[in-house]
Design a protein around this motif. Structure first.
Motif, short mmCIF file in Angstrom:
data_model
loop_
_atom_site.label_atom_id
_atom_site.label_comp_id
_atom_site.label_asym_id
_atom_site.label_seq_id
_atom_site.Cartn_x
_atom_site.Cartn_y
_atom_site.Cartn_z
N GLU A 203 3.69 2.67 -6.55
CA GLU A 203 2.92 2.45 -7.77
C GLU A 203 3.74 1.69 -8.81
OE1 GLU A 203 0.41 5.00 -11.16
OE2 GLU A 203 1.46 6.03 -9.53
N LYS A 204 4.99 2.08 -8.96
CA LYS A 204 5.88 1.39 -9.90
C LYS A 204 6.05 -0.08 -9.52
CE LYS A 204 8.72 5.47 -10.95
NZ LYS A 204 10.09 6.04 -10.80
N LEU A 205 6.28 -0.31 -8.23
CA LEU A 205 6.53 -1.67 -7.77
C LEU A 205 5.28 -2.54 -7.86
CD1 LEU A 205 8.77 -3.46 -6.72
CD2 LEU A 205 8.17 -2.79 -4.39
N THR A 206 4.13 -1.94 -7.62
CA THR A 206 2.88 -2.69 -7.76
C THR A 206 2.73 -3.24 -9.17
OG1 THR A 206 1.79 -1.34 -6.06
CG2 THR A 206 0.37 -2.55 -7.57
N VAL B 214 10.03 1.41 0.08
CA VAL B 214 8.81 0.63 -0.09
C VAL B 214 8.95 -0.66 0.69
CG1 VAL B 214 7.17 -0.41 -1.69
CG2 VAL B 214 8.52 1.56 -2.43
N PHE B 215 7.92 -0.98 1.45
CA PHE B 215 7.89 -2.18 2.29
C PHE B 215 6.61 -2.94 1.97
CE2 PHE B 215 7.41 -4.48 6.35
CZ PHE B 215 8.72 -4.87 6.60
N TRP B 216 6.75 -4.23 1.68
CA TRP B 216 5.57 -5.01 1.32
C TRP B 216 5.50 -6.28 2.16
CZ3 TRP B 216 9.91 -4.49 -1.74
CH2 TRP B 216 10.62 -5.66 -2.03
N PHE B 217 4.36 -6.96 2.07
CA PHE B 217 4.13 -8.18 2.82
C PHE B 217 3.88 -9.33 1.85
CE2 PHE B 217 2.48 -4.55 5.21
CZ PHE B 217 3.21 -4.65 6.38
N PHE B 218 4.30 -10.53 2.26
CA PHE B 218 3.95 -11.71 1.48
C PHE B 218 3.36 -12.77 2.40
CE2 PHE B 218 8.38 -12.03 2.58
CZ PHE B 218 8.68 -13.38 2.79
N GLY B 219 2.34 -13.47 1.89
CA GLY B 219 1.58 -14.39 2.72
C GLY B 219 2.33 -15.67 3.04
N GLY B 220 1.93 -16.31 4.15
CA GLY B 220 2.60 -17.53 4.58
C GLY B 220 1.67 -18.68 4.92
N LEU C 105 6.32 4.05 9.33
CA LEU C 105 6.72 3.40 8.09
C LEU C 105 5.84 3.94 6.98
CD1 LEU C 105 7.62 -0.34 7.62
CD2 LEU C 105 6.61 1.03 5.81
N PHE C 106 6.47 4.66 6.05
CA PHE C 106 5.76 5.35 4.98
C PHE C 106 6.27 4.86 3.64
CE2 PHE C 106 5.10 8.80 1.96
CZ PHE C 106 3.79 9.17 2.21
N ASN C 107 5.36 4.32 2.83
CA ASN C 107 5.72 3.86 1.49
C ASN C 107 5.58 5.00 0.49
OD1 ASN C 107 6.40 1.23 2.16
ND2 ASN C 107 4.38 0.40 1.69
N ASP C 108 6.67 5.32 -0.16
CA ASP C 108 6.65 6.39 -1.14
C ASP C 108 5.61 6.07 -2.22
OD1 ASP C 108 8.21 8.78 -2.43
OD2 ASP C 108 7.96 7.29 -4.02
N PRO C 109 4.64 6.95 -2.46
CA PRO C 109 3.56 6.65 -3.41
C PRO C 109 4.03 6.35 -4.82
CG PRO C 109 2.94 8.49 -2.01
CD PRO C 109 4.39 8.21 -1.74
N MET D 292 0.85 -1.19 0.00
CA MET D 292 0.00 0.00 0.00
C MET D 292 0.88 1.24 0.00
SD MET D 292 0.81 -1.10 3.15
CE MET D 292 -0.41 -2.37 3.50
N ALA D 293 0.39 2.30 -0.63
CA ALA D 293 1.12 3.56 -0.66
C ALA D 293 0.80 4.37 0.59
CB ALA D 293 0.75 4.35 -1.91
N GLY D 294 1.74 5.23 0.97
CA GLY D 294 1.53 6.10 2.11
C GLY D 294 1.81 5.40 3.42
N ALA D 295 1.07 5.80 4.46
CA ALA D 295 1.27 5.22 5.78
C ALA D 295 1.00 3.72 5.75
CB ALA D 295 0.35 5.89 6.79
N ALA D 296 2.00 2.93 6.10
CA ALA D 296 1.87 1.48 6.04
C ALA D 296 1.83 0.85 7.42
CB ALA D 296 3.01 0.87 5.23
N MET D 297 2.63 1.39 8.35
CA MET D 297 2.66 0.87 9.72
C MET D 297 2.82 2.05 10.67
SD MET D 297 4.98 -2.61 9.25
CE MET D 297 4.28 -3.49 10.65
#
Length: 409
Positions: free
Chosen positions: A320-323, A359-365, A312-316, A188-193
């Motif tokens: 978007e590029k990484l998405t 940019v910080f993302w999550f992956f499911g487990g 933790l803020f994801n640069d918008p 997600m973009a913006g505030a993430a945590m």
């Protein structure tokens, strides 16, 4: 823009086997925050064997630089610490390790938050890039960071000159395994945590016999009044449109039922997204604690900092590029939109120190069956054990794709 990643940067059978074996070894050998000495030695050795320039930083931190000619400098972080949790997964590679808290207490230790997954995928990613230098150009900085669980590690590495010892990246990437369907990624973009602040409060009273309360200032009654009043901050001082959490995680006082003790100790944790809300909550906490003590005729309580996690803020733009890159890698149905998480991370401090985006993302487990059954073991649970396949491979593919979007030819 669609980017095709060359086959040399894809995991083959041998590399996948090594990834799983590495993960199992790390899972079985956790160490507590800022005590990751054997872990750091292991990571440094593995990375040196791949030809990376390895430097120790921040005590038990490791920074490894992979250079490959002219091009962008990109950072990739993985955290390394375990938790004081007794593992109850029943796995044949379950941890039986122990560690010592700061006060010397011996405790069981477990990778109950998936940091073993992060390290294993980082090592596999480094190995792929080290072995496929014809496919990319630039510099990748792998930051193997200690002490994430205590918010001490990123700060320690920065204060120890991380960005003097390693090239400064133009963007930082990081990832975390979480509850969710294995094979999917969420960002997600913006505030993430949230920002998270933790405190220890010592409430002073006056001890007495339980039969003579008139001679006491009861710190249990006083502390209980504080605890209840503190819960009104979110409901009555924070606007309903804003998110905040105030949690009292522990309360300790007294040793015997007929003795009124002379002090009580409790700990609290605060989570907020907005700086203005954080200021309101923290100011209210101190005001309520001081006022309740004064109302009871008690001495001023002692409030001590335990930890402080940055936002933790994801640069918008970068998000978007990484998405789009992840959609190319995994397919639209496997890239999920996220919403801000009330958990906290110190990852953001690494990029903030040099004012670059991150940019910080999550992956499911989890398997679909586990999720359908409801209430799968979450991070920090003694039962937490991500599904190996395809969780680990997903973590590697996500890291490889993120890096290649910047350094790929």
């Amino acid at each position: 823009m669609t980017i095709t990643i060359p086959q040399t940067l894809a995991l083959g059978p041998e590399a996948t086997t090594d990834l799983i074996e590495t993960y199992k070894y790390l899972h079985a050998n956790p160490e507590l925050s800022m005590q990751e000495h054997r872990t750091a030695d292991y990571l440094a050795k593995r990375l040196e064997e791949l030809g990376l320039e390895v430097t120790r930083c921040g005590g038990t931190g490791v920074v490894a630089v992979l250079r490959n000619g002219e091009g962008p400098v990109i950072g990739m972080r993985a955290d390394t610490d375990g938790l004081p949790v007794l593992e109850d997964t029943g796995l044949d590679y379950a941890s039986t390790a122990t560690g010592q808290l700061d006060d010397g207490t011996e405790v069981p230790t477990m990778h109950a938050c998936g940091h073993d997954t992060h390290m294993a995928t980082a090592l596999a990613t480094a190995a792929l890039y080290a072995g496929a230098k014809d496919a990319w150009a630039g510099t990748i900085v792998f930051v193997l960071q200690p002490g994430e669980e205590t918010a001490a590690g990123a700060r320690a590495m920065v204060e120890d000159g991380l960005w003097d010892k390693a090239p400064k990246p133009e963007v930082m990437f990081g990832q975390h395994v979480m509850n969710g369907l294995s094979g999917t990624v969420t960002l997600m973009a913006g505030a993430a945590m949230t920002t998270a602040d933790s405190f220890k409060v010592t409430v002073y009273g006056q001890g007495s016999h339980g039969s003579m309360p008139e001679h006491s200032i009861d710190p249990i009654v006083l502390g209980a009044a504080m605890v209840l009043r503190l819960q009104t901050i979110v409901s009555r001082q924070v606007a309903p449109q804003s998110a905040a959490v105030v949690t009292i995680g522990s309360f300790h006082a007294g040793l015997k039922e007929n003795v009124i003790p002379d002090r009580a100790v409790f700990t609290l944790n605060v989570r907020t997204f907005e700086p203005e809300v954080r200021e309101i909550v923290l100011t209210s906490i101190r005001r309520i604690i001081a006022a309740e003590a004064e109302a009871s005729g008690a001495p001023e309580p002692l409030i001590e900092d335990i930890s402080a996690f940055p936002p933790l803020f994801n640069d918008p733009t970068e998000t978007e590029k990484l998405t789009e890159q992840f959609r190319t890698e995994f397919g639209d149905d496997r890239v999920l939109p996220g919403s801000p998480v009330m958990g906290s991370e110190d990852f953001g401090a690494l990029a903030a120190a040099i004012e670059v985006p991150s940019v910080f993302w999550f992956f499911g487990g989890n398997t679909a069956e586990t999720l359908a059954a409801g209430h799968p073991p979450a991070n920090h649970s003694p039962f937490f054990a991500p599904e190996i396949d395809p969780t680990l491979v997903t973590g590697v593919r996500a890291a490889v794709r993120a890096l290649y979007s910047k350094v790929g030819k």
